[in-house]
Design a protein around this motif. Structure first.
Motif, PDB file in Angstrom:
ATOM      1  N   ASN A 183     -29.935  -8.433  -7.625  1.00  0.00           N
ATOM      2  CA  ASN A 183     -28.507  -8.095  -7.555  1.00  0.00           C
ATOM      3  C   ASN A 183     -27.591  -9.315  -7.611  1.00  0.00           C
ATOM      4  O   ASN A 183     -26.391  -9.201  -7.344  1.00  0.00           O
ATOM      5  CB  ASN A 183     -28.203  -7.277  -6.290  1.00  0.00           C
ATOM      6  N   SER A 234     -29.684 -10.300 -14.070  1.00  0.00           N
ATOM      7  CA  SER A 234     -29.463 -10.092 -12.644  1.00  0.00           C
ATOM      8  C   SER A 234     -30.779 -10.273 -11.897  1.00  0.00           C
ATOM      9  O   SER A 234     -31.773  -9.615 -12.223  1.00  0.00           O
ATOM     10  CB  SER A 234     -28.902  -8.690 -12.394  1.00  0.00           C
ATOM     11  N   PRO A 268     -25.953 -11.856 -10.165  1.00  0.00           N
ATOM     12  CA  PRO A 268     -25.766 -12.125 -11.604  1.00  0.00           C
ATOM     13  C   PRO A 268     -25.942 -13.609 -11.908  1.00  0.00           C
ATOM     14  O   PRO A 268     -25.377 -14.462 -11.229  1.00  0.00           O
ATOM     15  CB  PRO A 268     -24.328 -11.667 -11.856  1.00  0.00           C
ATOM     16  N   THR A 315     -35.186  -6.927 -13.295  1.00  0.00           N
ATOM     17  CA  THR A 315     -34.605  -8.192 -13.754  1.00  0.00           C
ATOM     18  C   THR A 315     -34.724  -8.323 -15.269  1.00  0.00           C
ATOM     19  O   THR A 315     -33.757  -8.671 -15.956  1.00  0.00           O
ATOM     20  CB  THR A 315     -35.309  -9.381 -13.071  1.00  0.00           C
ATOM     21  N   SER A 372     -32.387  -6.191 -17.218  1.00  0.00           N
ATOM     22  CA  SER A 372     -30.972  -6.575 -17.113  1.00  0.00           C
ATOM     23  C   SER A 372     -30.593  -7.680 -18.100  1.00  0.00           C
ATOM     24  O   SER A 372     -29.414  -8.018 -18.236  1.00  0.00           O
ATOM     25  CB  SER A 372     -30.660  -7.045 -15.692  1.00  0.00           C
TER      26      SER A 372
END
Length: 307
Positions: A264, A261, A266, A238, A241
């Motif tokens: 998974n 994210s 967004p 996380t 991302s």
């Protein structure tokens, strides 16, 4: 660890360090490796990404320095010992702490904990299979309803919070918490973390200096990250991302968009930063600190009489 310090540190961590320190403005950036984090912190978005790196490394002292203005950081650090010992520990608390640490740090701790847990796994598995869907659905519904009723959040913040709760609920529903192999891995991580903490008594914990306490929090957080990763929730994934983009800025304020994210899913949030001296800080953090300074119990000075 005092409630005040834990609250500030964990809020900053779980909020992905939405308030940072830095200078000037910048274009879109992505989370930099630690070696260039300091250079990136010279911009509003880079400051946020540098704070993310502090979270990932479990460096909570550096994180607090990045989200608190120097005078507030100095005040919090100076008040640490007083806050820690504000409420005396009971003998029961001390006994429980010592018992748990002895159990977790013993040379055969992993074997003994597994011997206790293994016979219960099948029963737990059956119970969770039957009850978990209903519990998760009820929990998500309650939390999401509370979010919608929260008058301090705007519509965009509510939407993001609801999506995050949904992602976490889906993870809880599918994580294999009763898998024997994963349980054994988790036990080892917990025991290794307890040994690294190297605290035998609650008195030792409460006697830690600020610097020592921040180090212990970091050790505990890194252990927690490992356990969550075992069950499919990678906090590092996380954090890696995170992308930050400065949407607007002037001499005193900036608005930064943060995309990331979560499991998974967004997500995106906007953070307002303000400049204090030559550094940037989260506007909400500064307003929160101001409210605490003006908390009830402090009598405001009376207005001077007219005439």
């Amino acid at each position: 660890m005092s409630t005040k310090f834990a609250r500030i540190a964990l809020a900053a961590a779980l909020g992905l360090a939405l308030a940072g320190c830095g200078k000037e403005e910048a274009p879109t950036a992505t989370a930099p490796p630690p070696a260039v984090a300091a250079k990136a912190a010279a911009t509003p978005d880079g400051a946020i990404l540098a704070s993310v790196q502090h979270v990932k490394a479990g460096n909570f002292d550096a994180l607090l320095q990045s989200v608190l203005p120097p005078d507030e950081y100095a005040k919090a650090k100076a008040d640490y010992s007083k806050e820690m010992n504000k409420e005396p520990a009971t003998e029961e608390d001390k006994a429980k702490f010592a018992e748990n640490m002895t159990k977790l740090t013993a040379s055969d701790a992993e074997a003994k904990l597994w011997a206790e847990l293994e016979p219960k796994l099948k029963e737990m598995d059956a119970q969770m299979a039957q009850q978990m869907p209903m519990m998760v659905a009820m929990g998500k519904g309650f939390i999401q309803s509370s979010i919608q009723q929260n008058q301090e959040l705007n519509d965009a913040q509510k939407q993001q919070a609801v999506q995050a709760v949904d992602a976490l609920g889906n993870w809880v529903s599918t994580a294999k918490f009763t898998d024997p192999a994963l349980a054994q891995k988790s036990i080892k991580i917990v025991c290794d973390t307890a040994r690294k903490l190297n605290l035998k008594t609650l008195d030792e914990a409460r006697a830690l200096s600020y610097e020592q306490a921040m180090g212990k929090i970091g050790v505990g957080f890194l252990g927690l990250k490992e356990v969550l990763a075992v069950y499919g929730f990678s906090i590092d994934q996380t954090l890696d991302s995170v992308k930050a983009t400065t949407l607007s800025s002037d001499a005193n304020s900036a608005k930064v968009k943060i995309d990331y994210s979560l499991l998974n899913t967004p997500l995106s949030v906007e953070s307002d930063l303000v400049k204090v001296g030559d550094r940037w800080f989260g506007k909400e953090m500064l307003e929160s600190l101001k409210k605490k300074d003006e908390a009830p119990g402090e009598v405001a000075p009376a207005a001077p009489a007219n005439g």
